[in-house]
Write an enzyme that holds these catalytic residues in place. Sequence first.
Site, PDB file in Angstrom:
ATOM      1  N   LYS A  21      44.922  44.016  33.333  1.00 26.70           N
ATOM      2  CA  LYS A  21      45.374  42.666  33.679  1.00 26.70           C
ATOM      3  C   LYS A  21      46.041  41.923  32.526  1.00 26.70           C
ATOM      4  O   LYS A  21      46.839  41.000  32.747  1.00 26.70           O
ATOM      5  CB  LYS A  21      44.197  41.842  34.191  1.00 26.70           C
ATOM      6  CG  LYS A  21      43.630  42.289  35.524  1.00 26.70           C
ATOM      7  CD  LYS A  21      44.505  41.856  36.680  1.00 26.70           C
ATOM      8  CE  LYS A  21      43.824  42.052  38.017  1.00 26.70           C
ATOM      9  NZ  LYS A  21      44.667  41.590  39.148  1.00 26.70           N
ATOM     10  N   THR A  43      44.041  29.802  36.962  1.00 30.41           N
ATOM     11  CA  THR A  43      43.997  30.880  37.941  1.00 30.41           C
ATOM     12  C   THR A  43      42.632  30.944  38.590  1.00 30.41           C
ATOM     13  O   THR A  43      41.674  30.298  38.155  1.00 30.41           O
ATOM     14  CB  THR A  43      44.335  32.234  37.299  1.00 30.41           C
ATOM     15  OG1 THR A  43      44.669  33.175  38.325  1.00 30.41           O
ATOM     16  CG2 THR A  43      43.154  32.780  36.486  1.00 30.41           C
ATOM     17  N   SER A  46      38.524  37.524  40.415  1.00 32.57           N
ATOM     18  CA  SER A  46      37.208  38.164  40.495  1.00 32.57           C
ATOM     19  C   SER A  46      36.660  38.477  39.110  1.00 32.57           C
ATOM     20  O   SER A  46      35.527  38.914  38.979  1.00 32.57           O
ATOM     21  CB  SER A  46      37.296  39.447  41.328  1.00 32.57           C
ATOM     22  OG  SER A  46      38.209  40.370  40.734  1.00 32.57           O
TER      23      SER A  46
END
Length: 305
Positions: A21, A43, A46
């Site tokens: 990421k 943002t 998870s």
Amino acid sequence: MLSGRSLYFKAELFQATGAFKIRGACNAVFSLTEEKAARGVATHSSGNHAAALARAAQLRGIPAYVVVPSNTPEIKVDACRSYGVEPIMCEASMAAREAACALVVQDTDATFVPPYNHPLVIAGQGTIALEFLEQVPLLDALIVPVSGGGMISGIAVAARALKPGIKILAAEPVGRNNAADVAASLAAGRLVQLDKPETICDGLQAATGSLTWPIVQQLVDGVLTVCEEEVVAAMRLVMERMKAVVEPSGAAGVAAALGSDMRSRYPELRHVGVVLCGGNLDFGDAFWQSWLARSLTGTQNIPST
């Protein structure tokens, strides 16, 4: 060979923040104008994208605001804190995440950087394919874990530009509730809405977005679904043989590469790249207590995950 072919691994678990990421997060954050950057970024995630955005913001010296669900693994929450961001907790649903993040953006005027449905995030993840094919040009196929589709979209676009004949295969958990939505959508030829997968692959529970689904539909050749037992077996194999820590979502590609579906549907593929997309496995008290219990009973096997 366990797979019947040669497998090559892109170890994104060794990235800063422990997952792929960081690529998309940095691309988005460092593309902001000075004026927008000064207001910060926000943002919902998870876990892995939240940590990545926190780190990218730290590198640029700007504020970051991240919303994560209450069931986020502690290792991912702690990662955000280590980059100077206190996560905002919410209920464990996509609706709650989106609502909480919308309030943050409204209050702070920060720029929203989605976890996957964003062109700069998608492009950043595509650098995985650029590096992989530079390192192993003979690859016939790439197996990529799929959820929201940001990683596989970026990889598919980049890989097909460099090597048009390469196959792009998605690895997707069916979960305990048979909720592999990408597999169902490709089979139906349209976007199919299913329940959130009930799976240990906490990073693979999102649905494809307005930007990622068209790319997946056009460029992904097939989906290899995996069950919970296959994911756990793949995690154990990676830890025992490769001596690397991989989280469930990161092991999905390995599970797919070793599965019967891969053998029966793609026997012609001889050189296959597998993306180990993350290694943020939560080594909490329960993990170490199970080791202690086994040591006291004389059992030497790795504890169940």
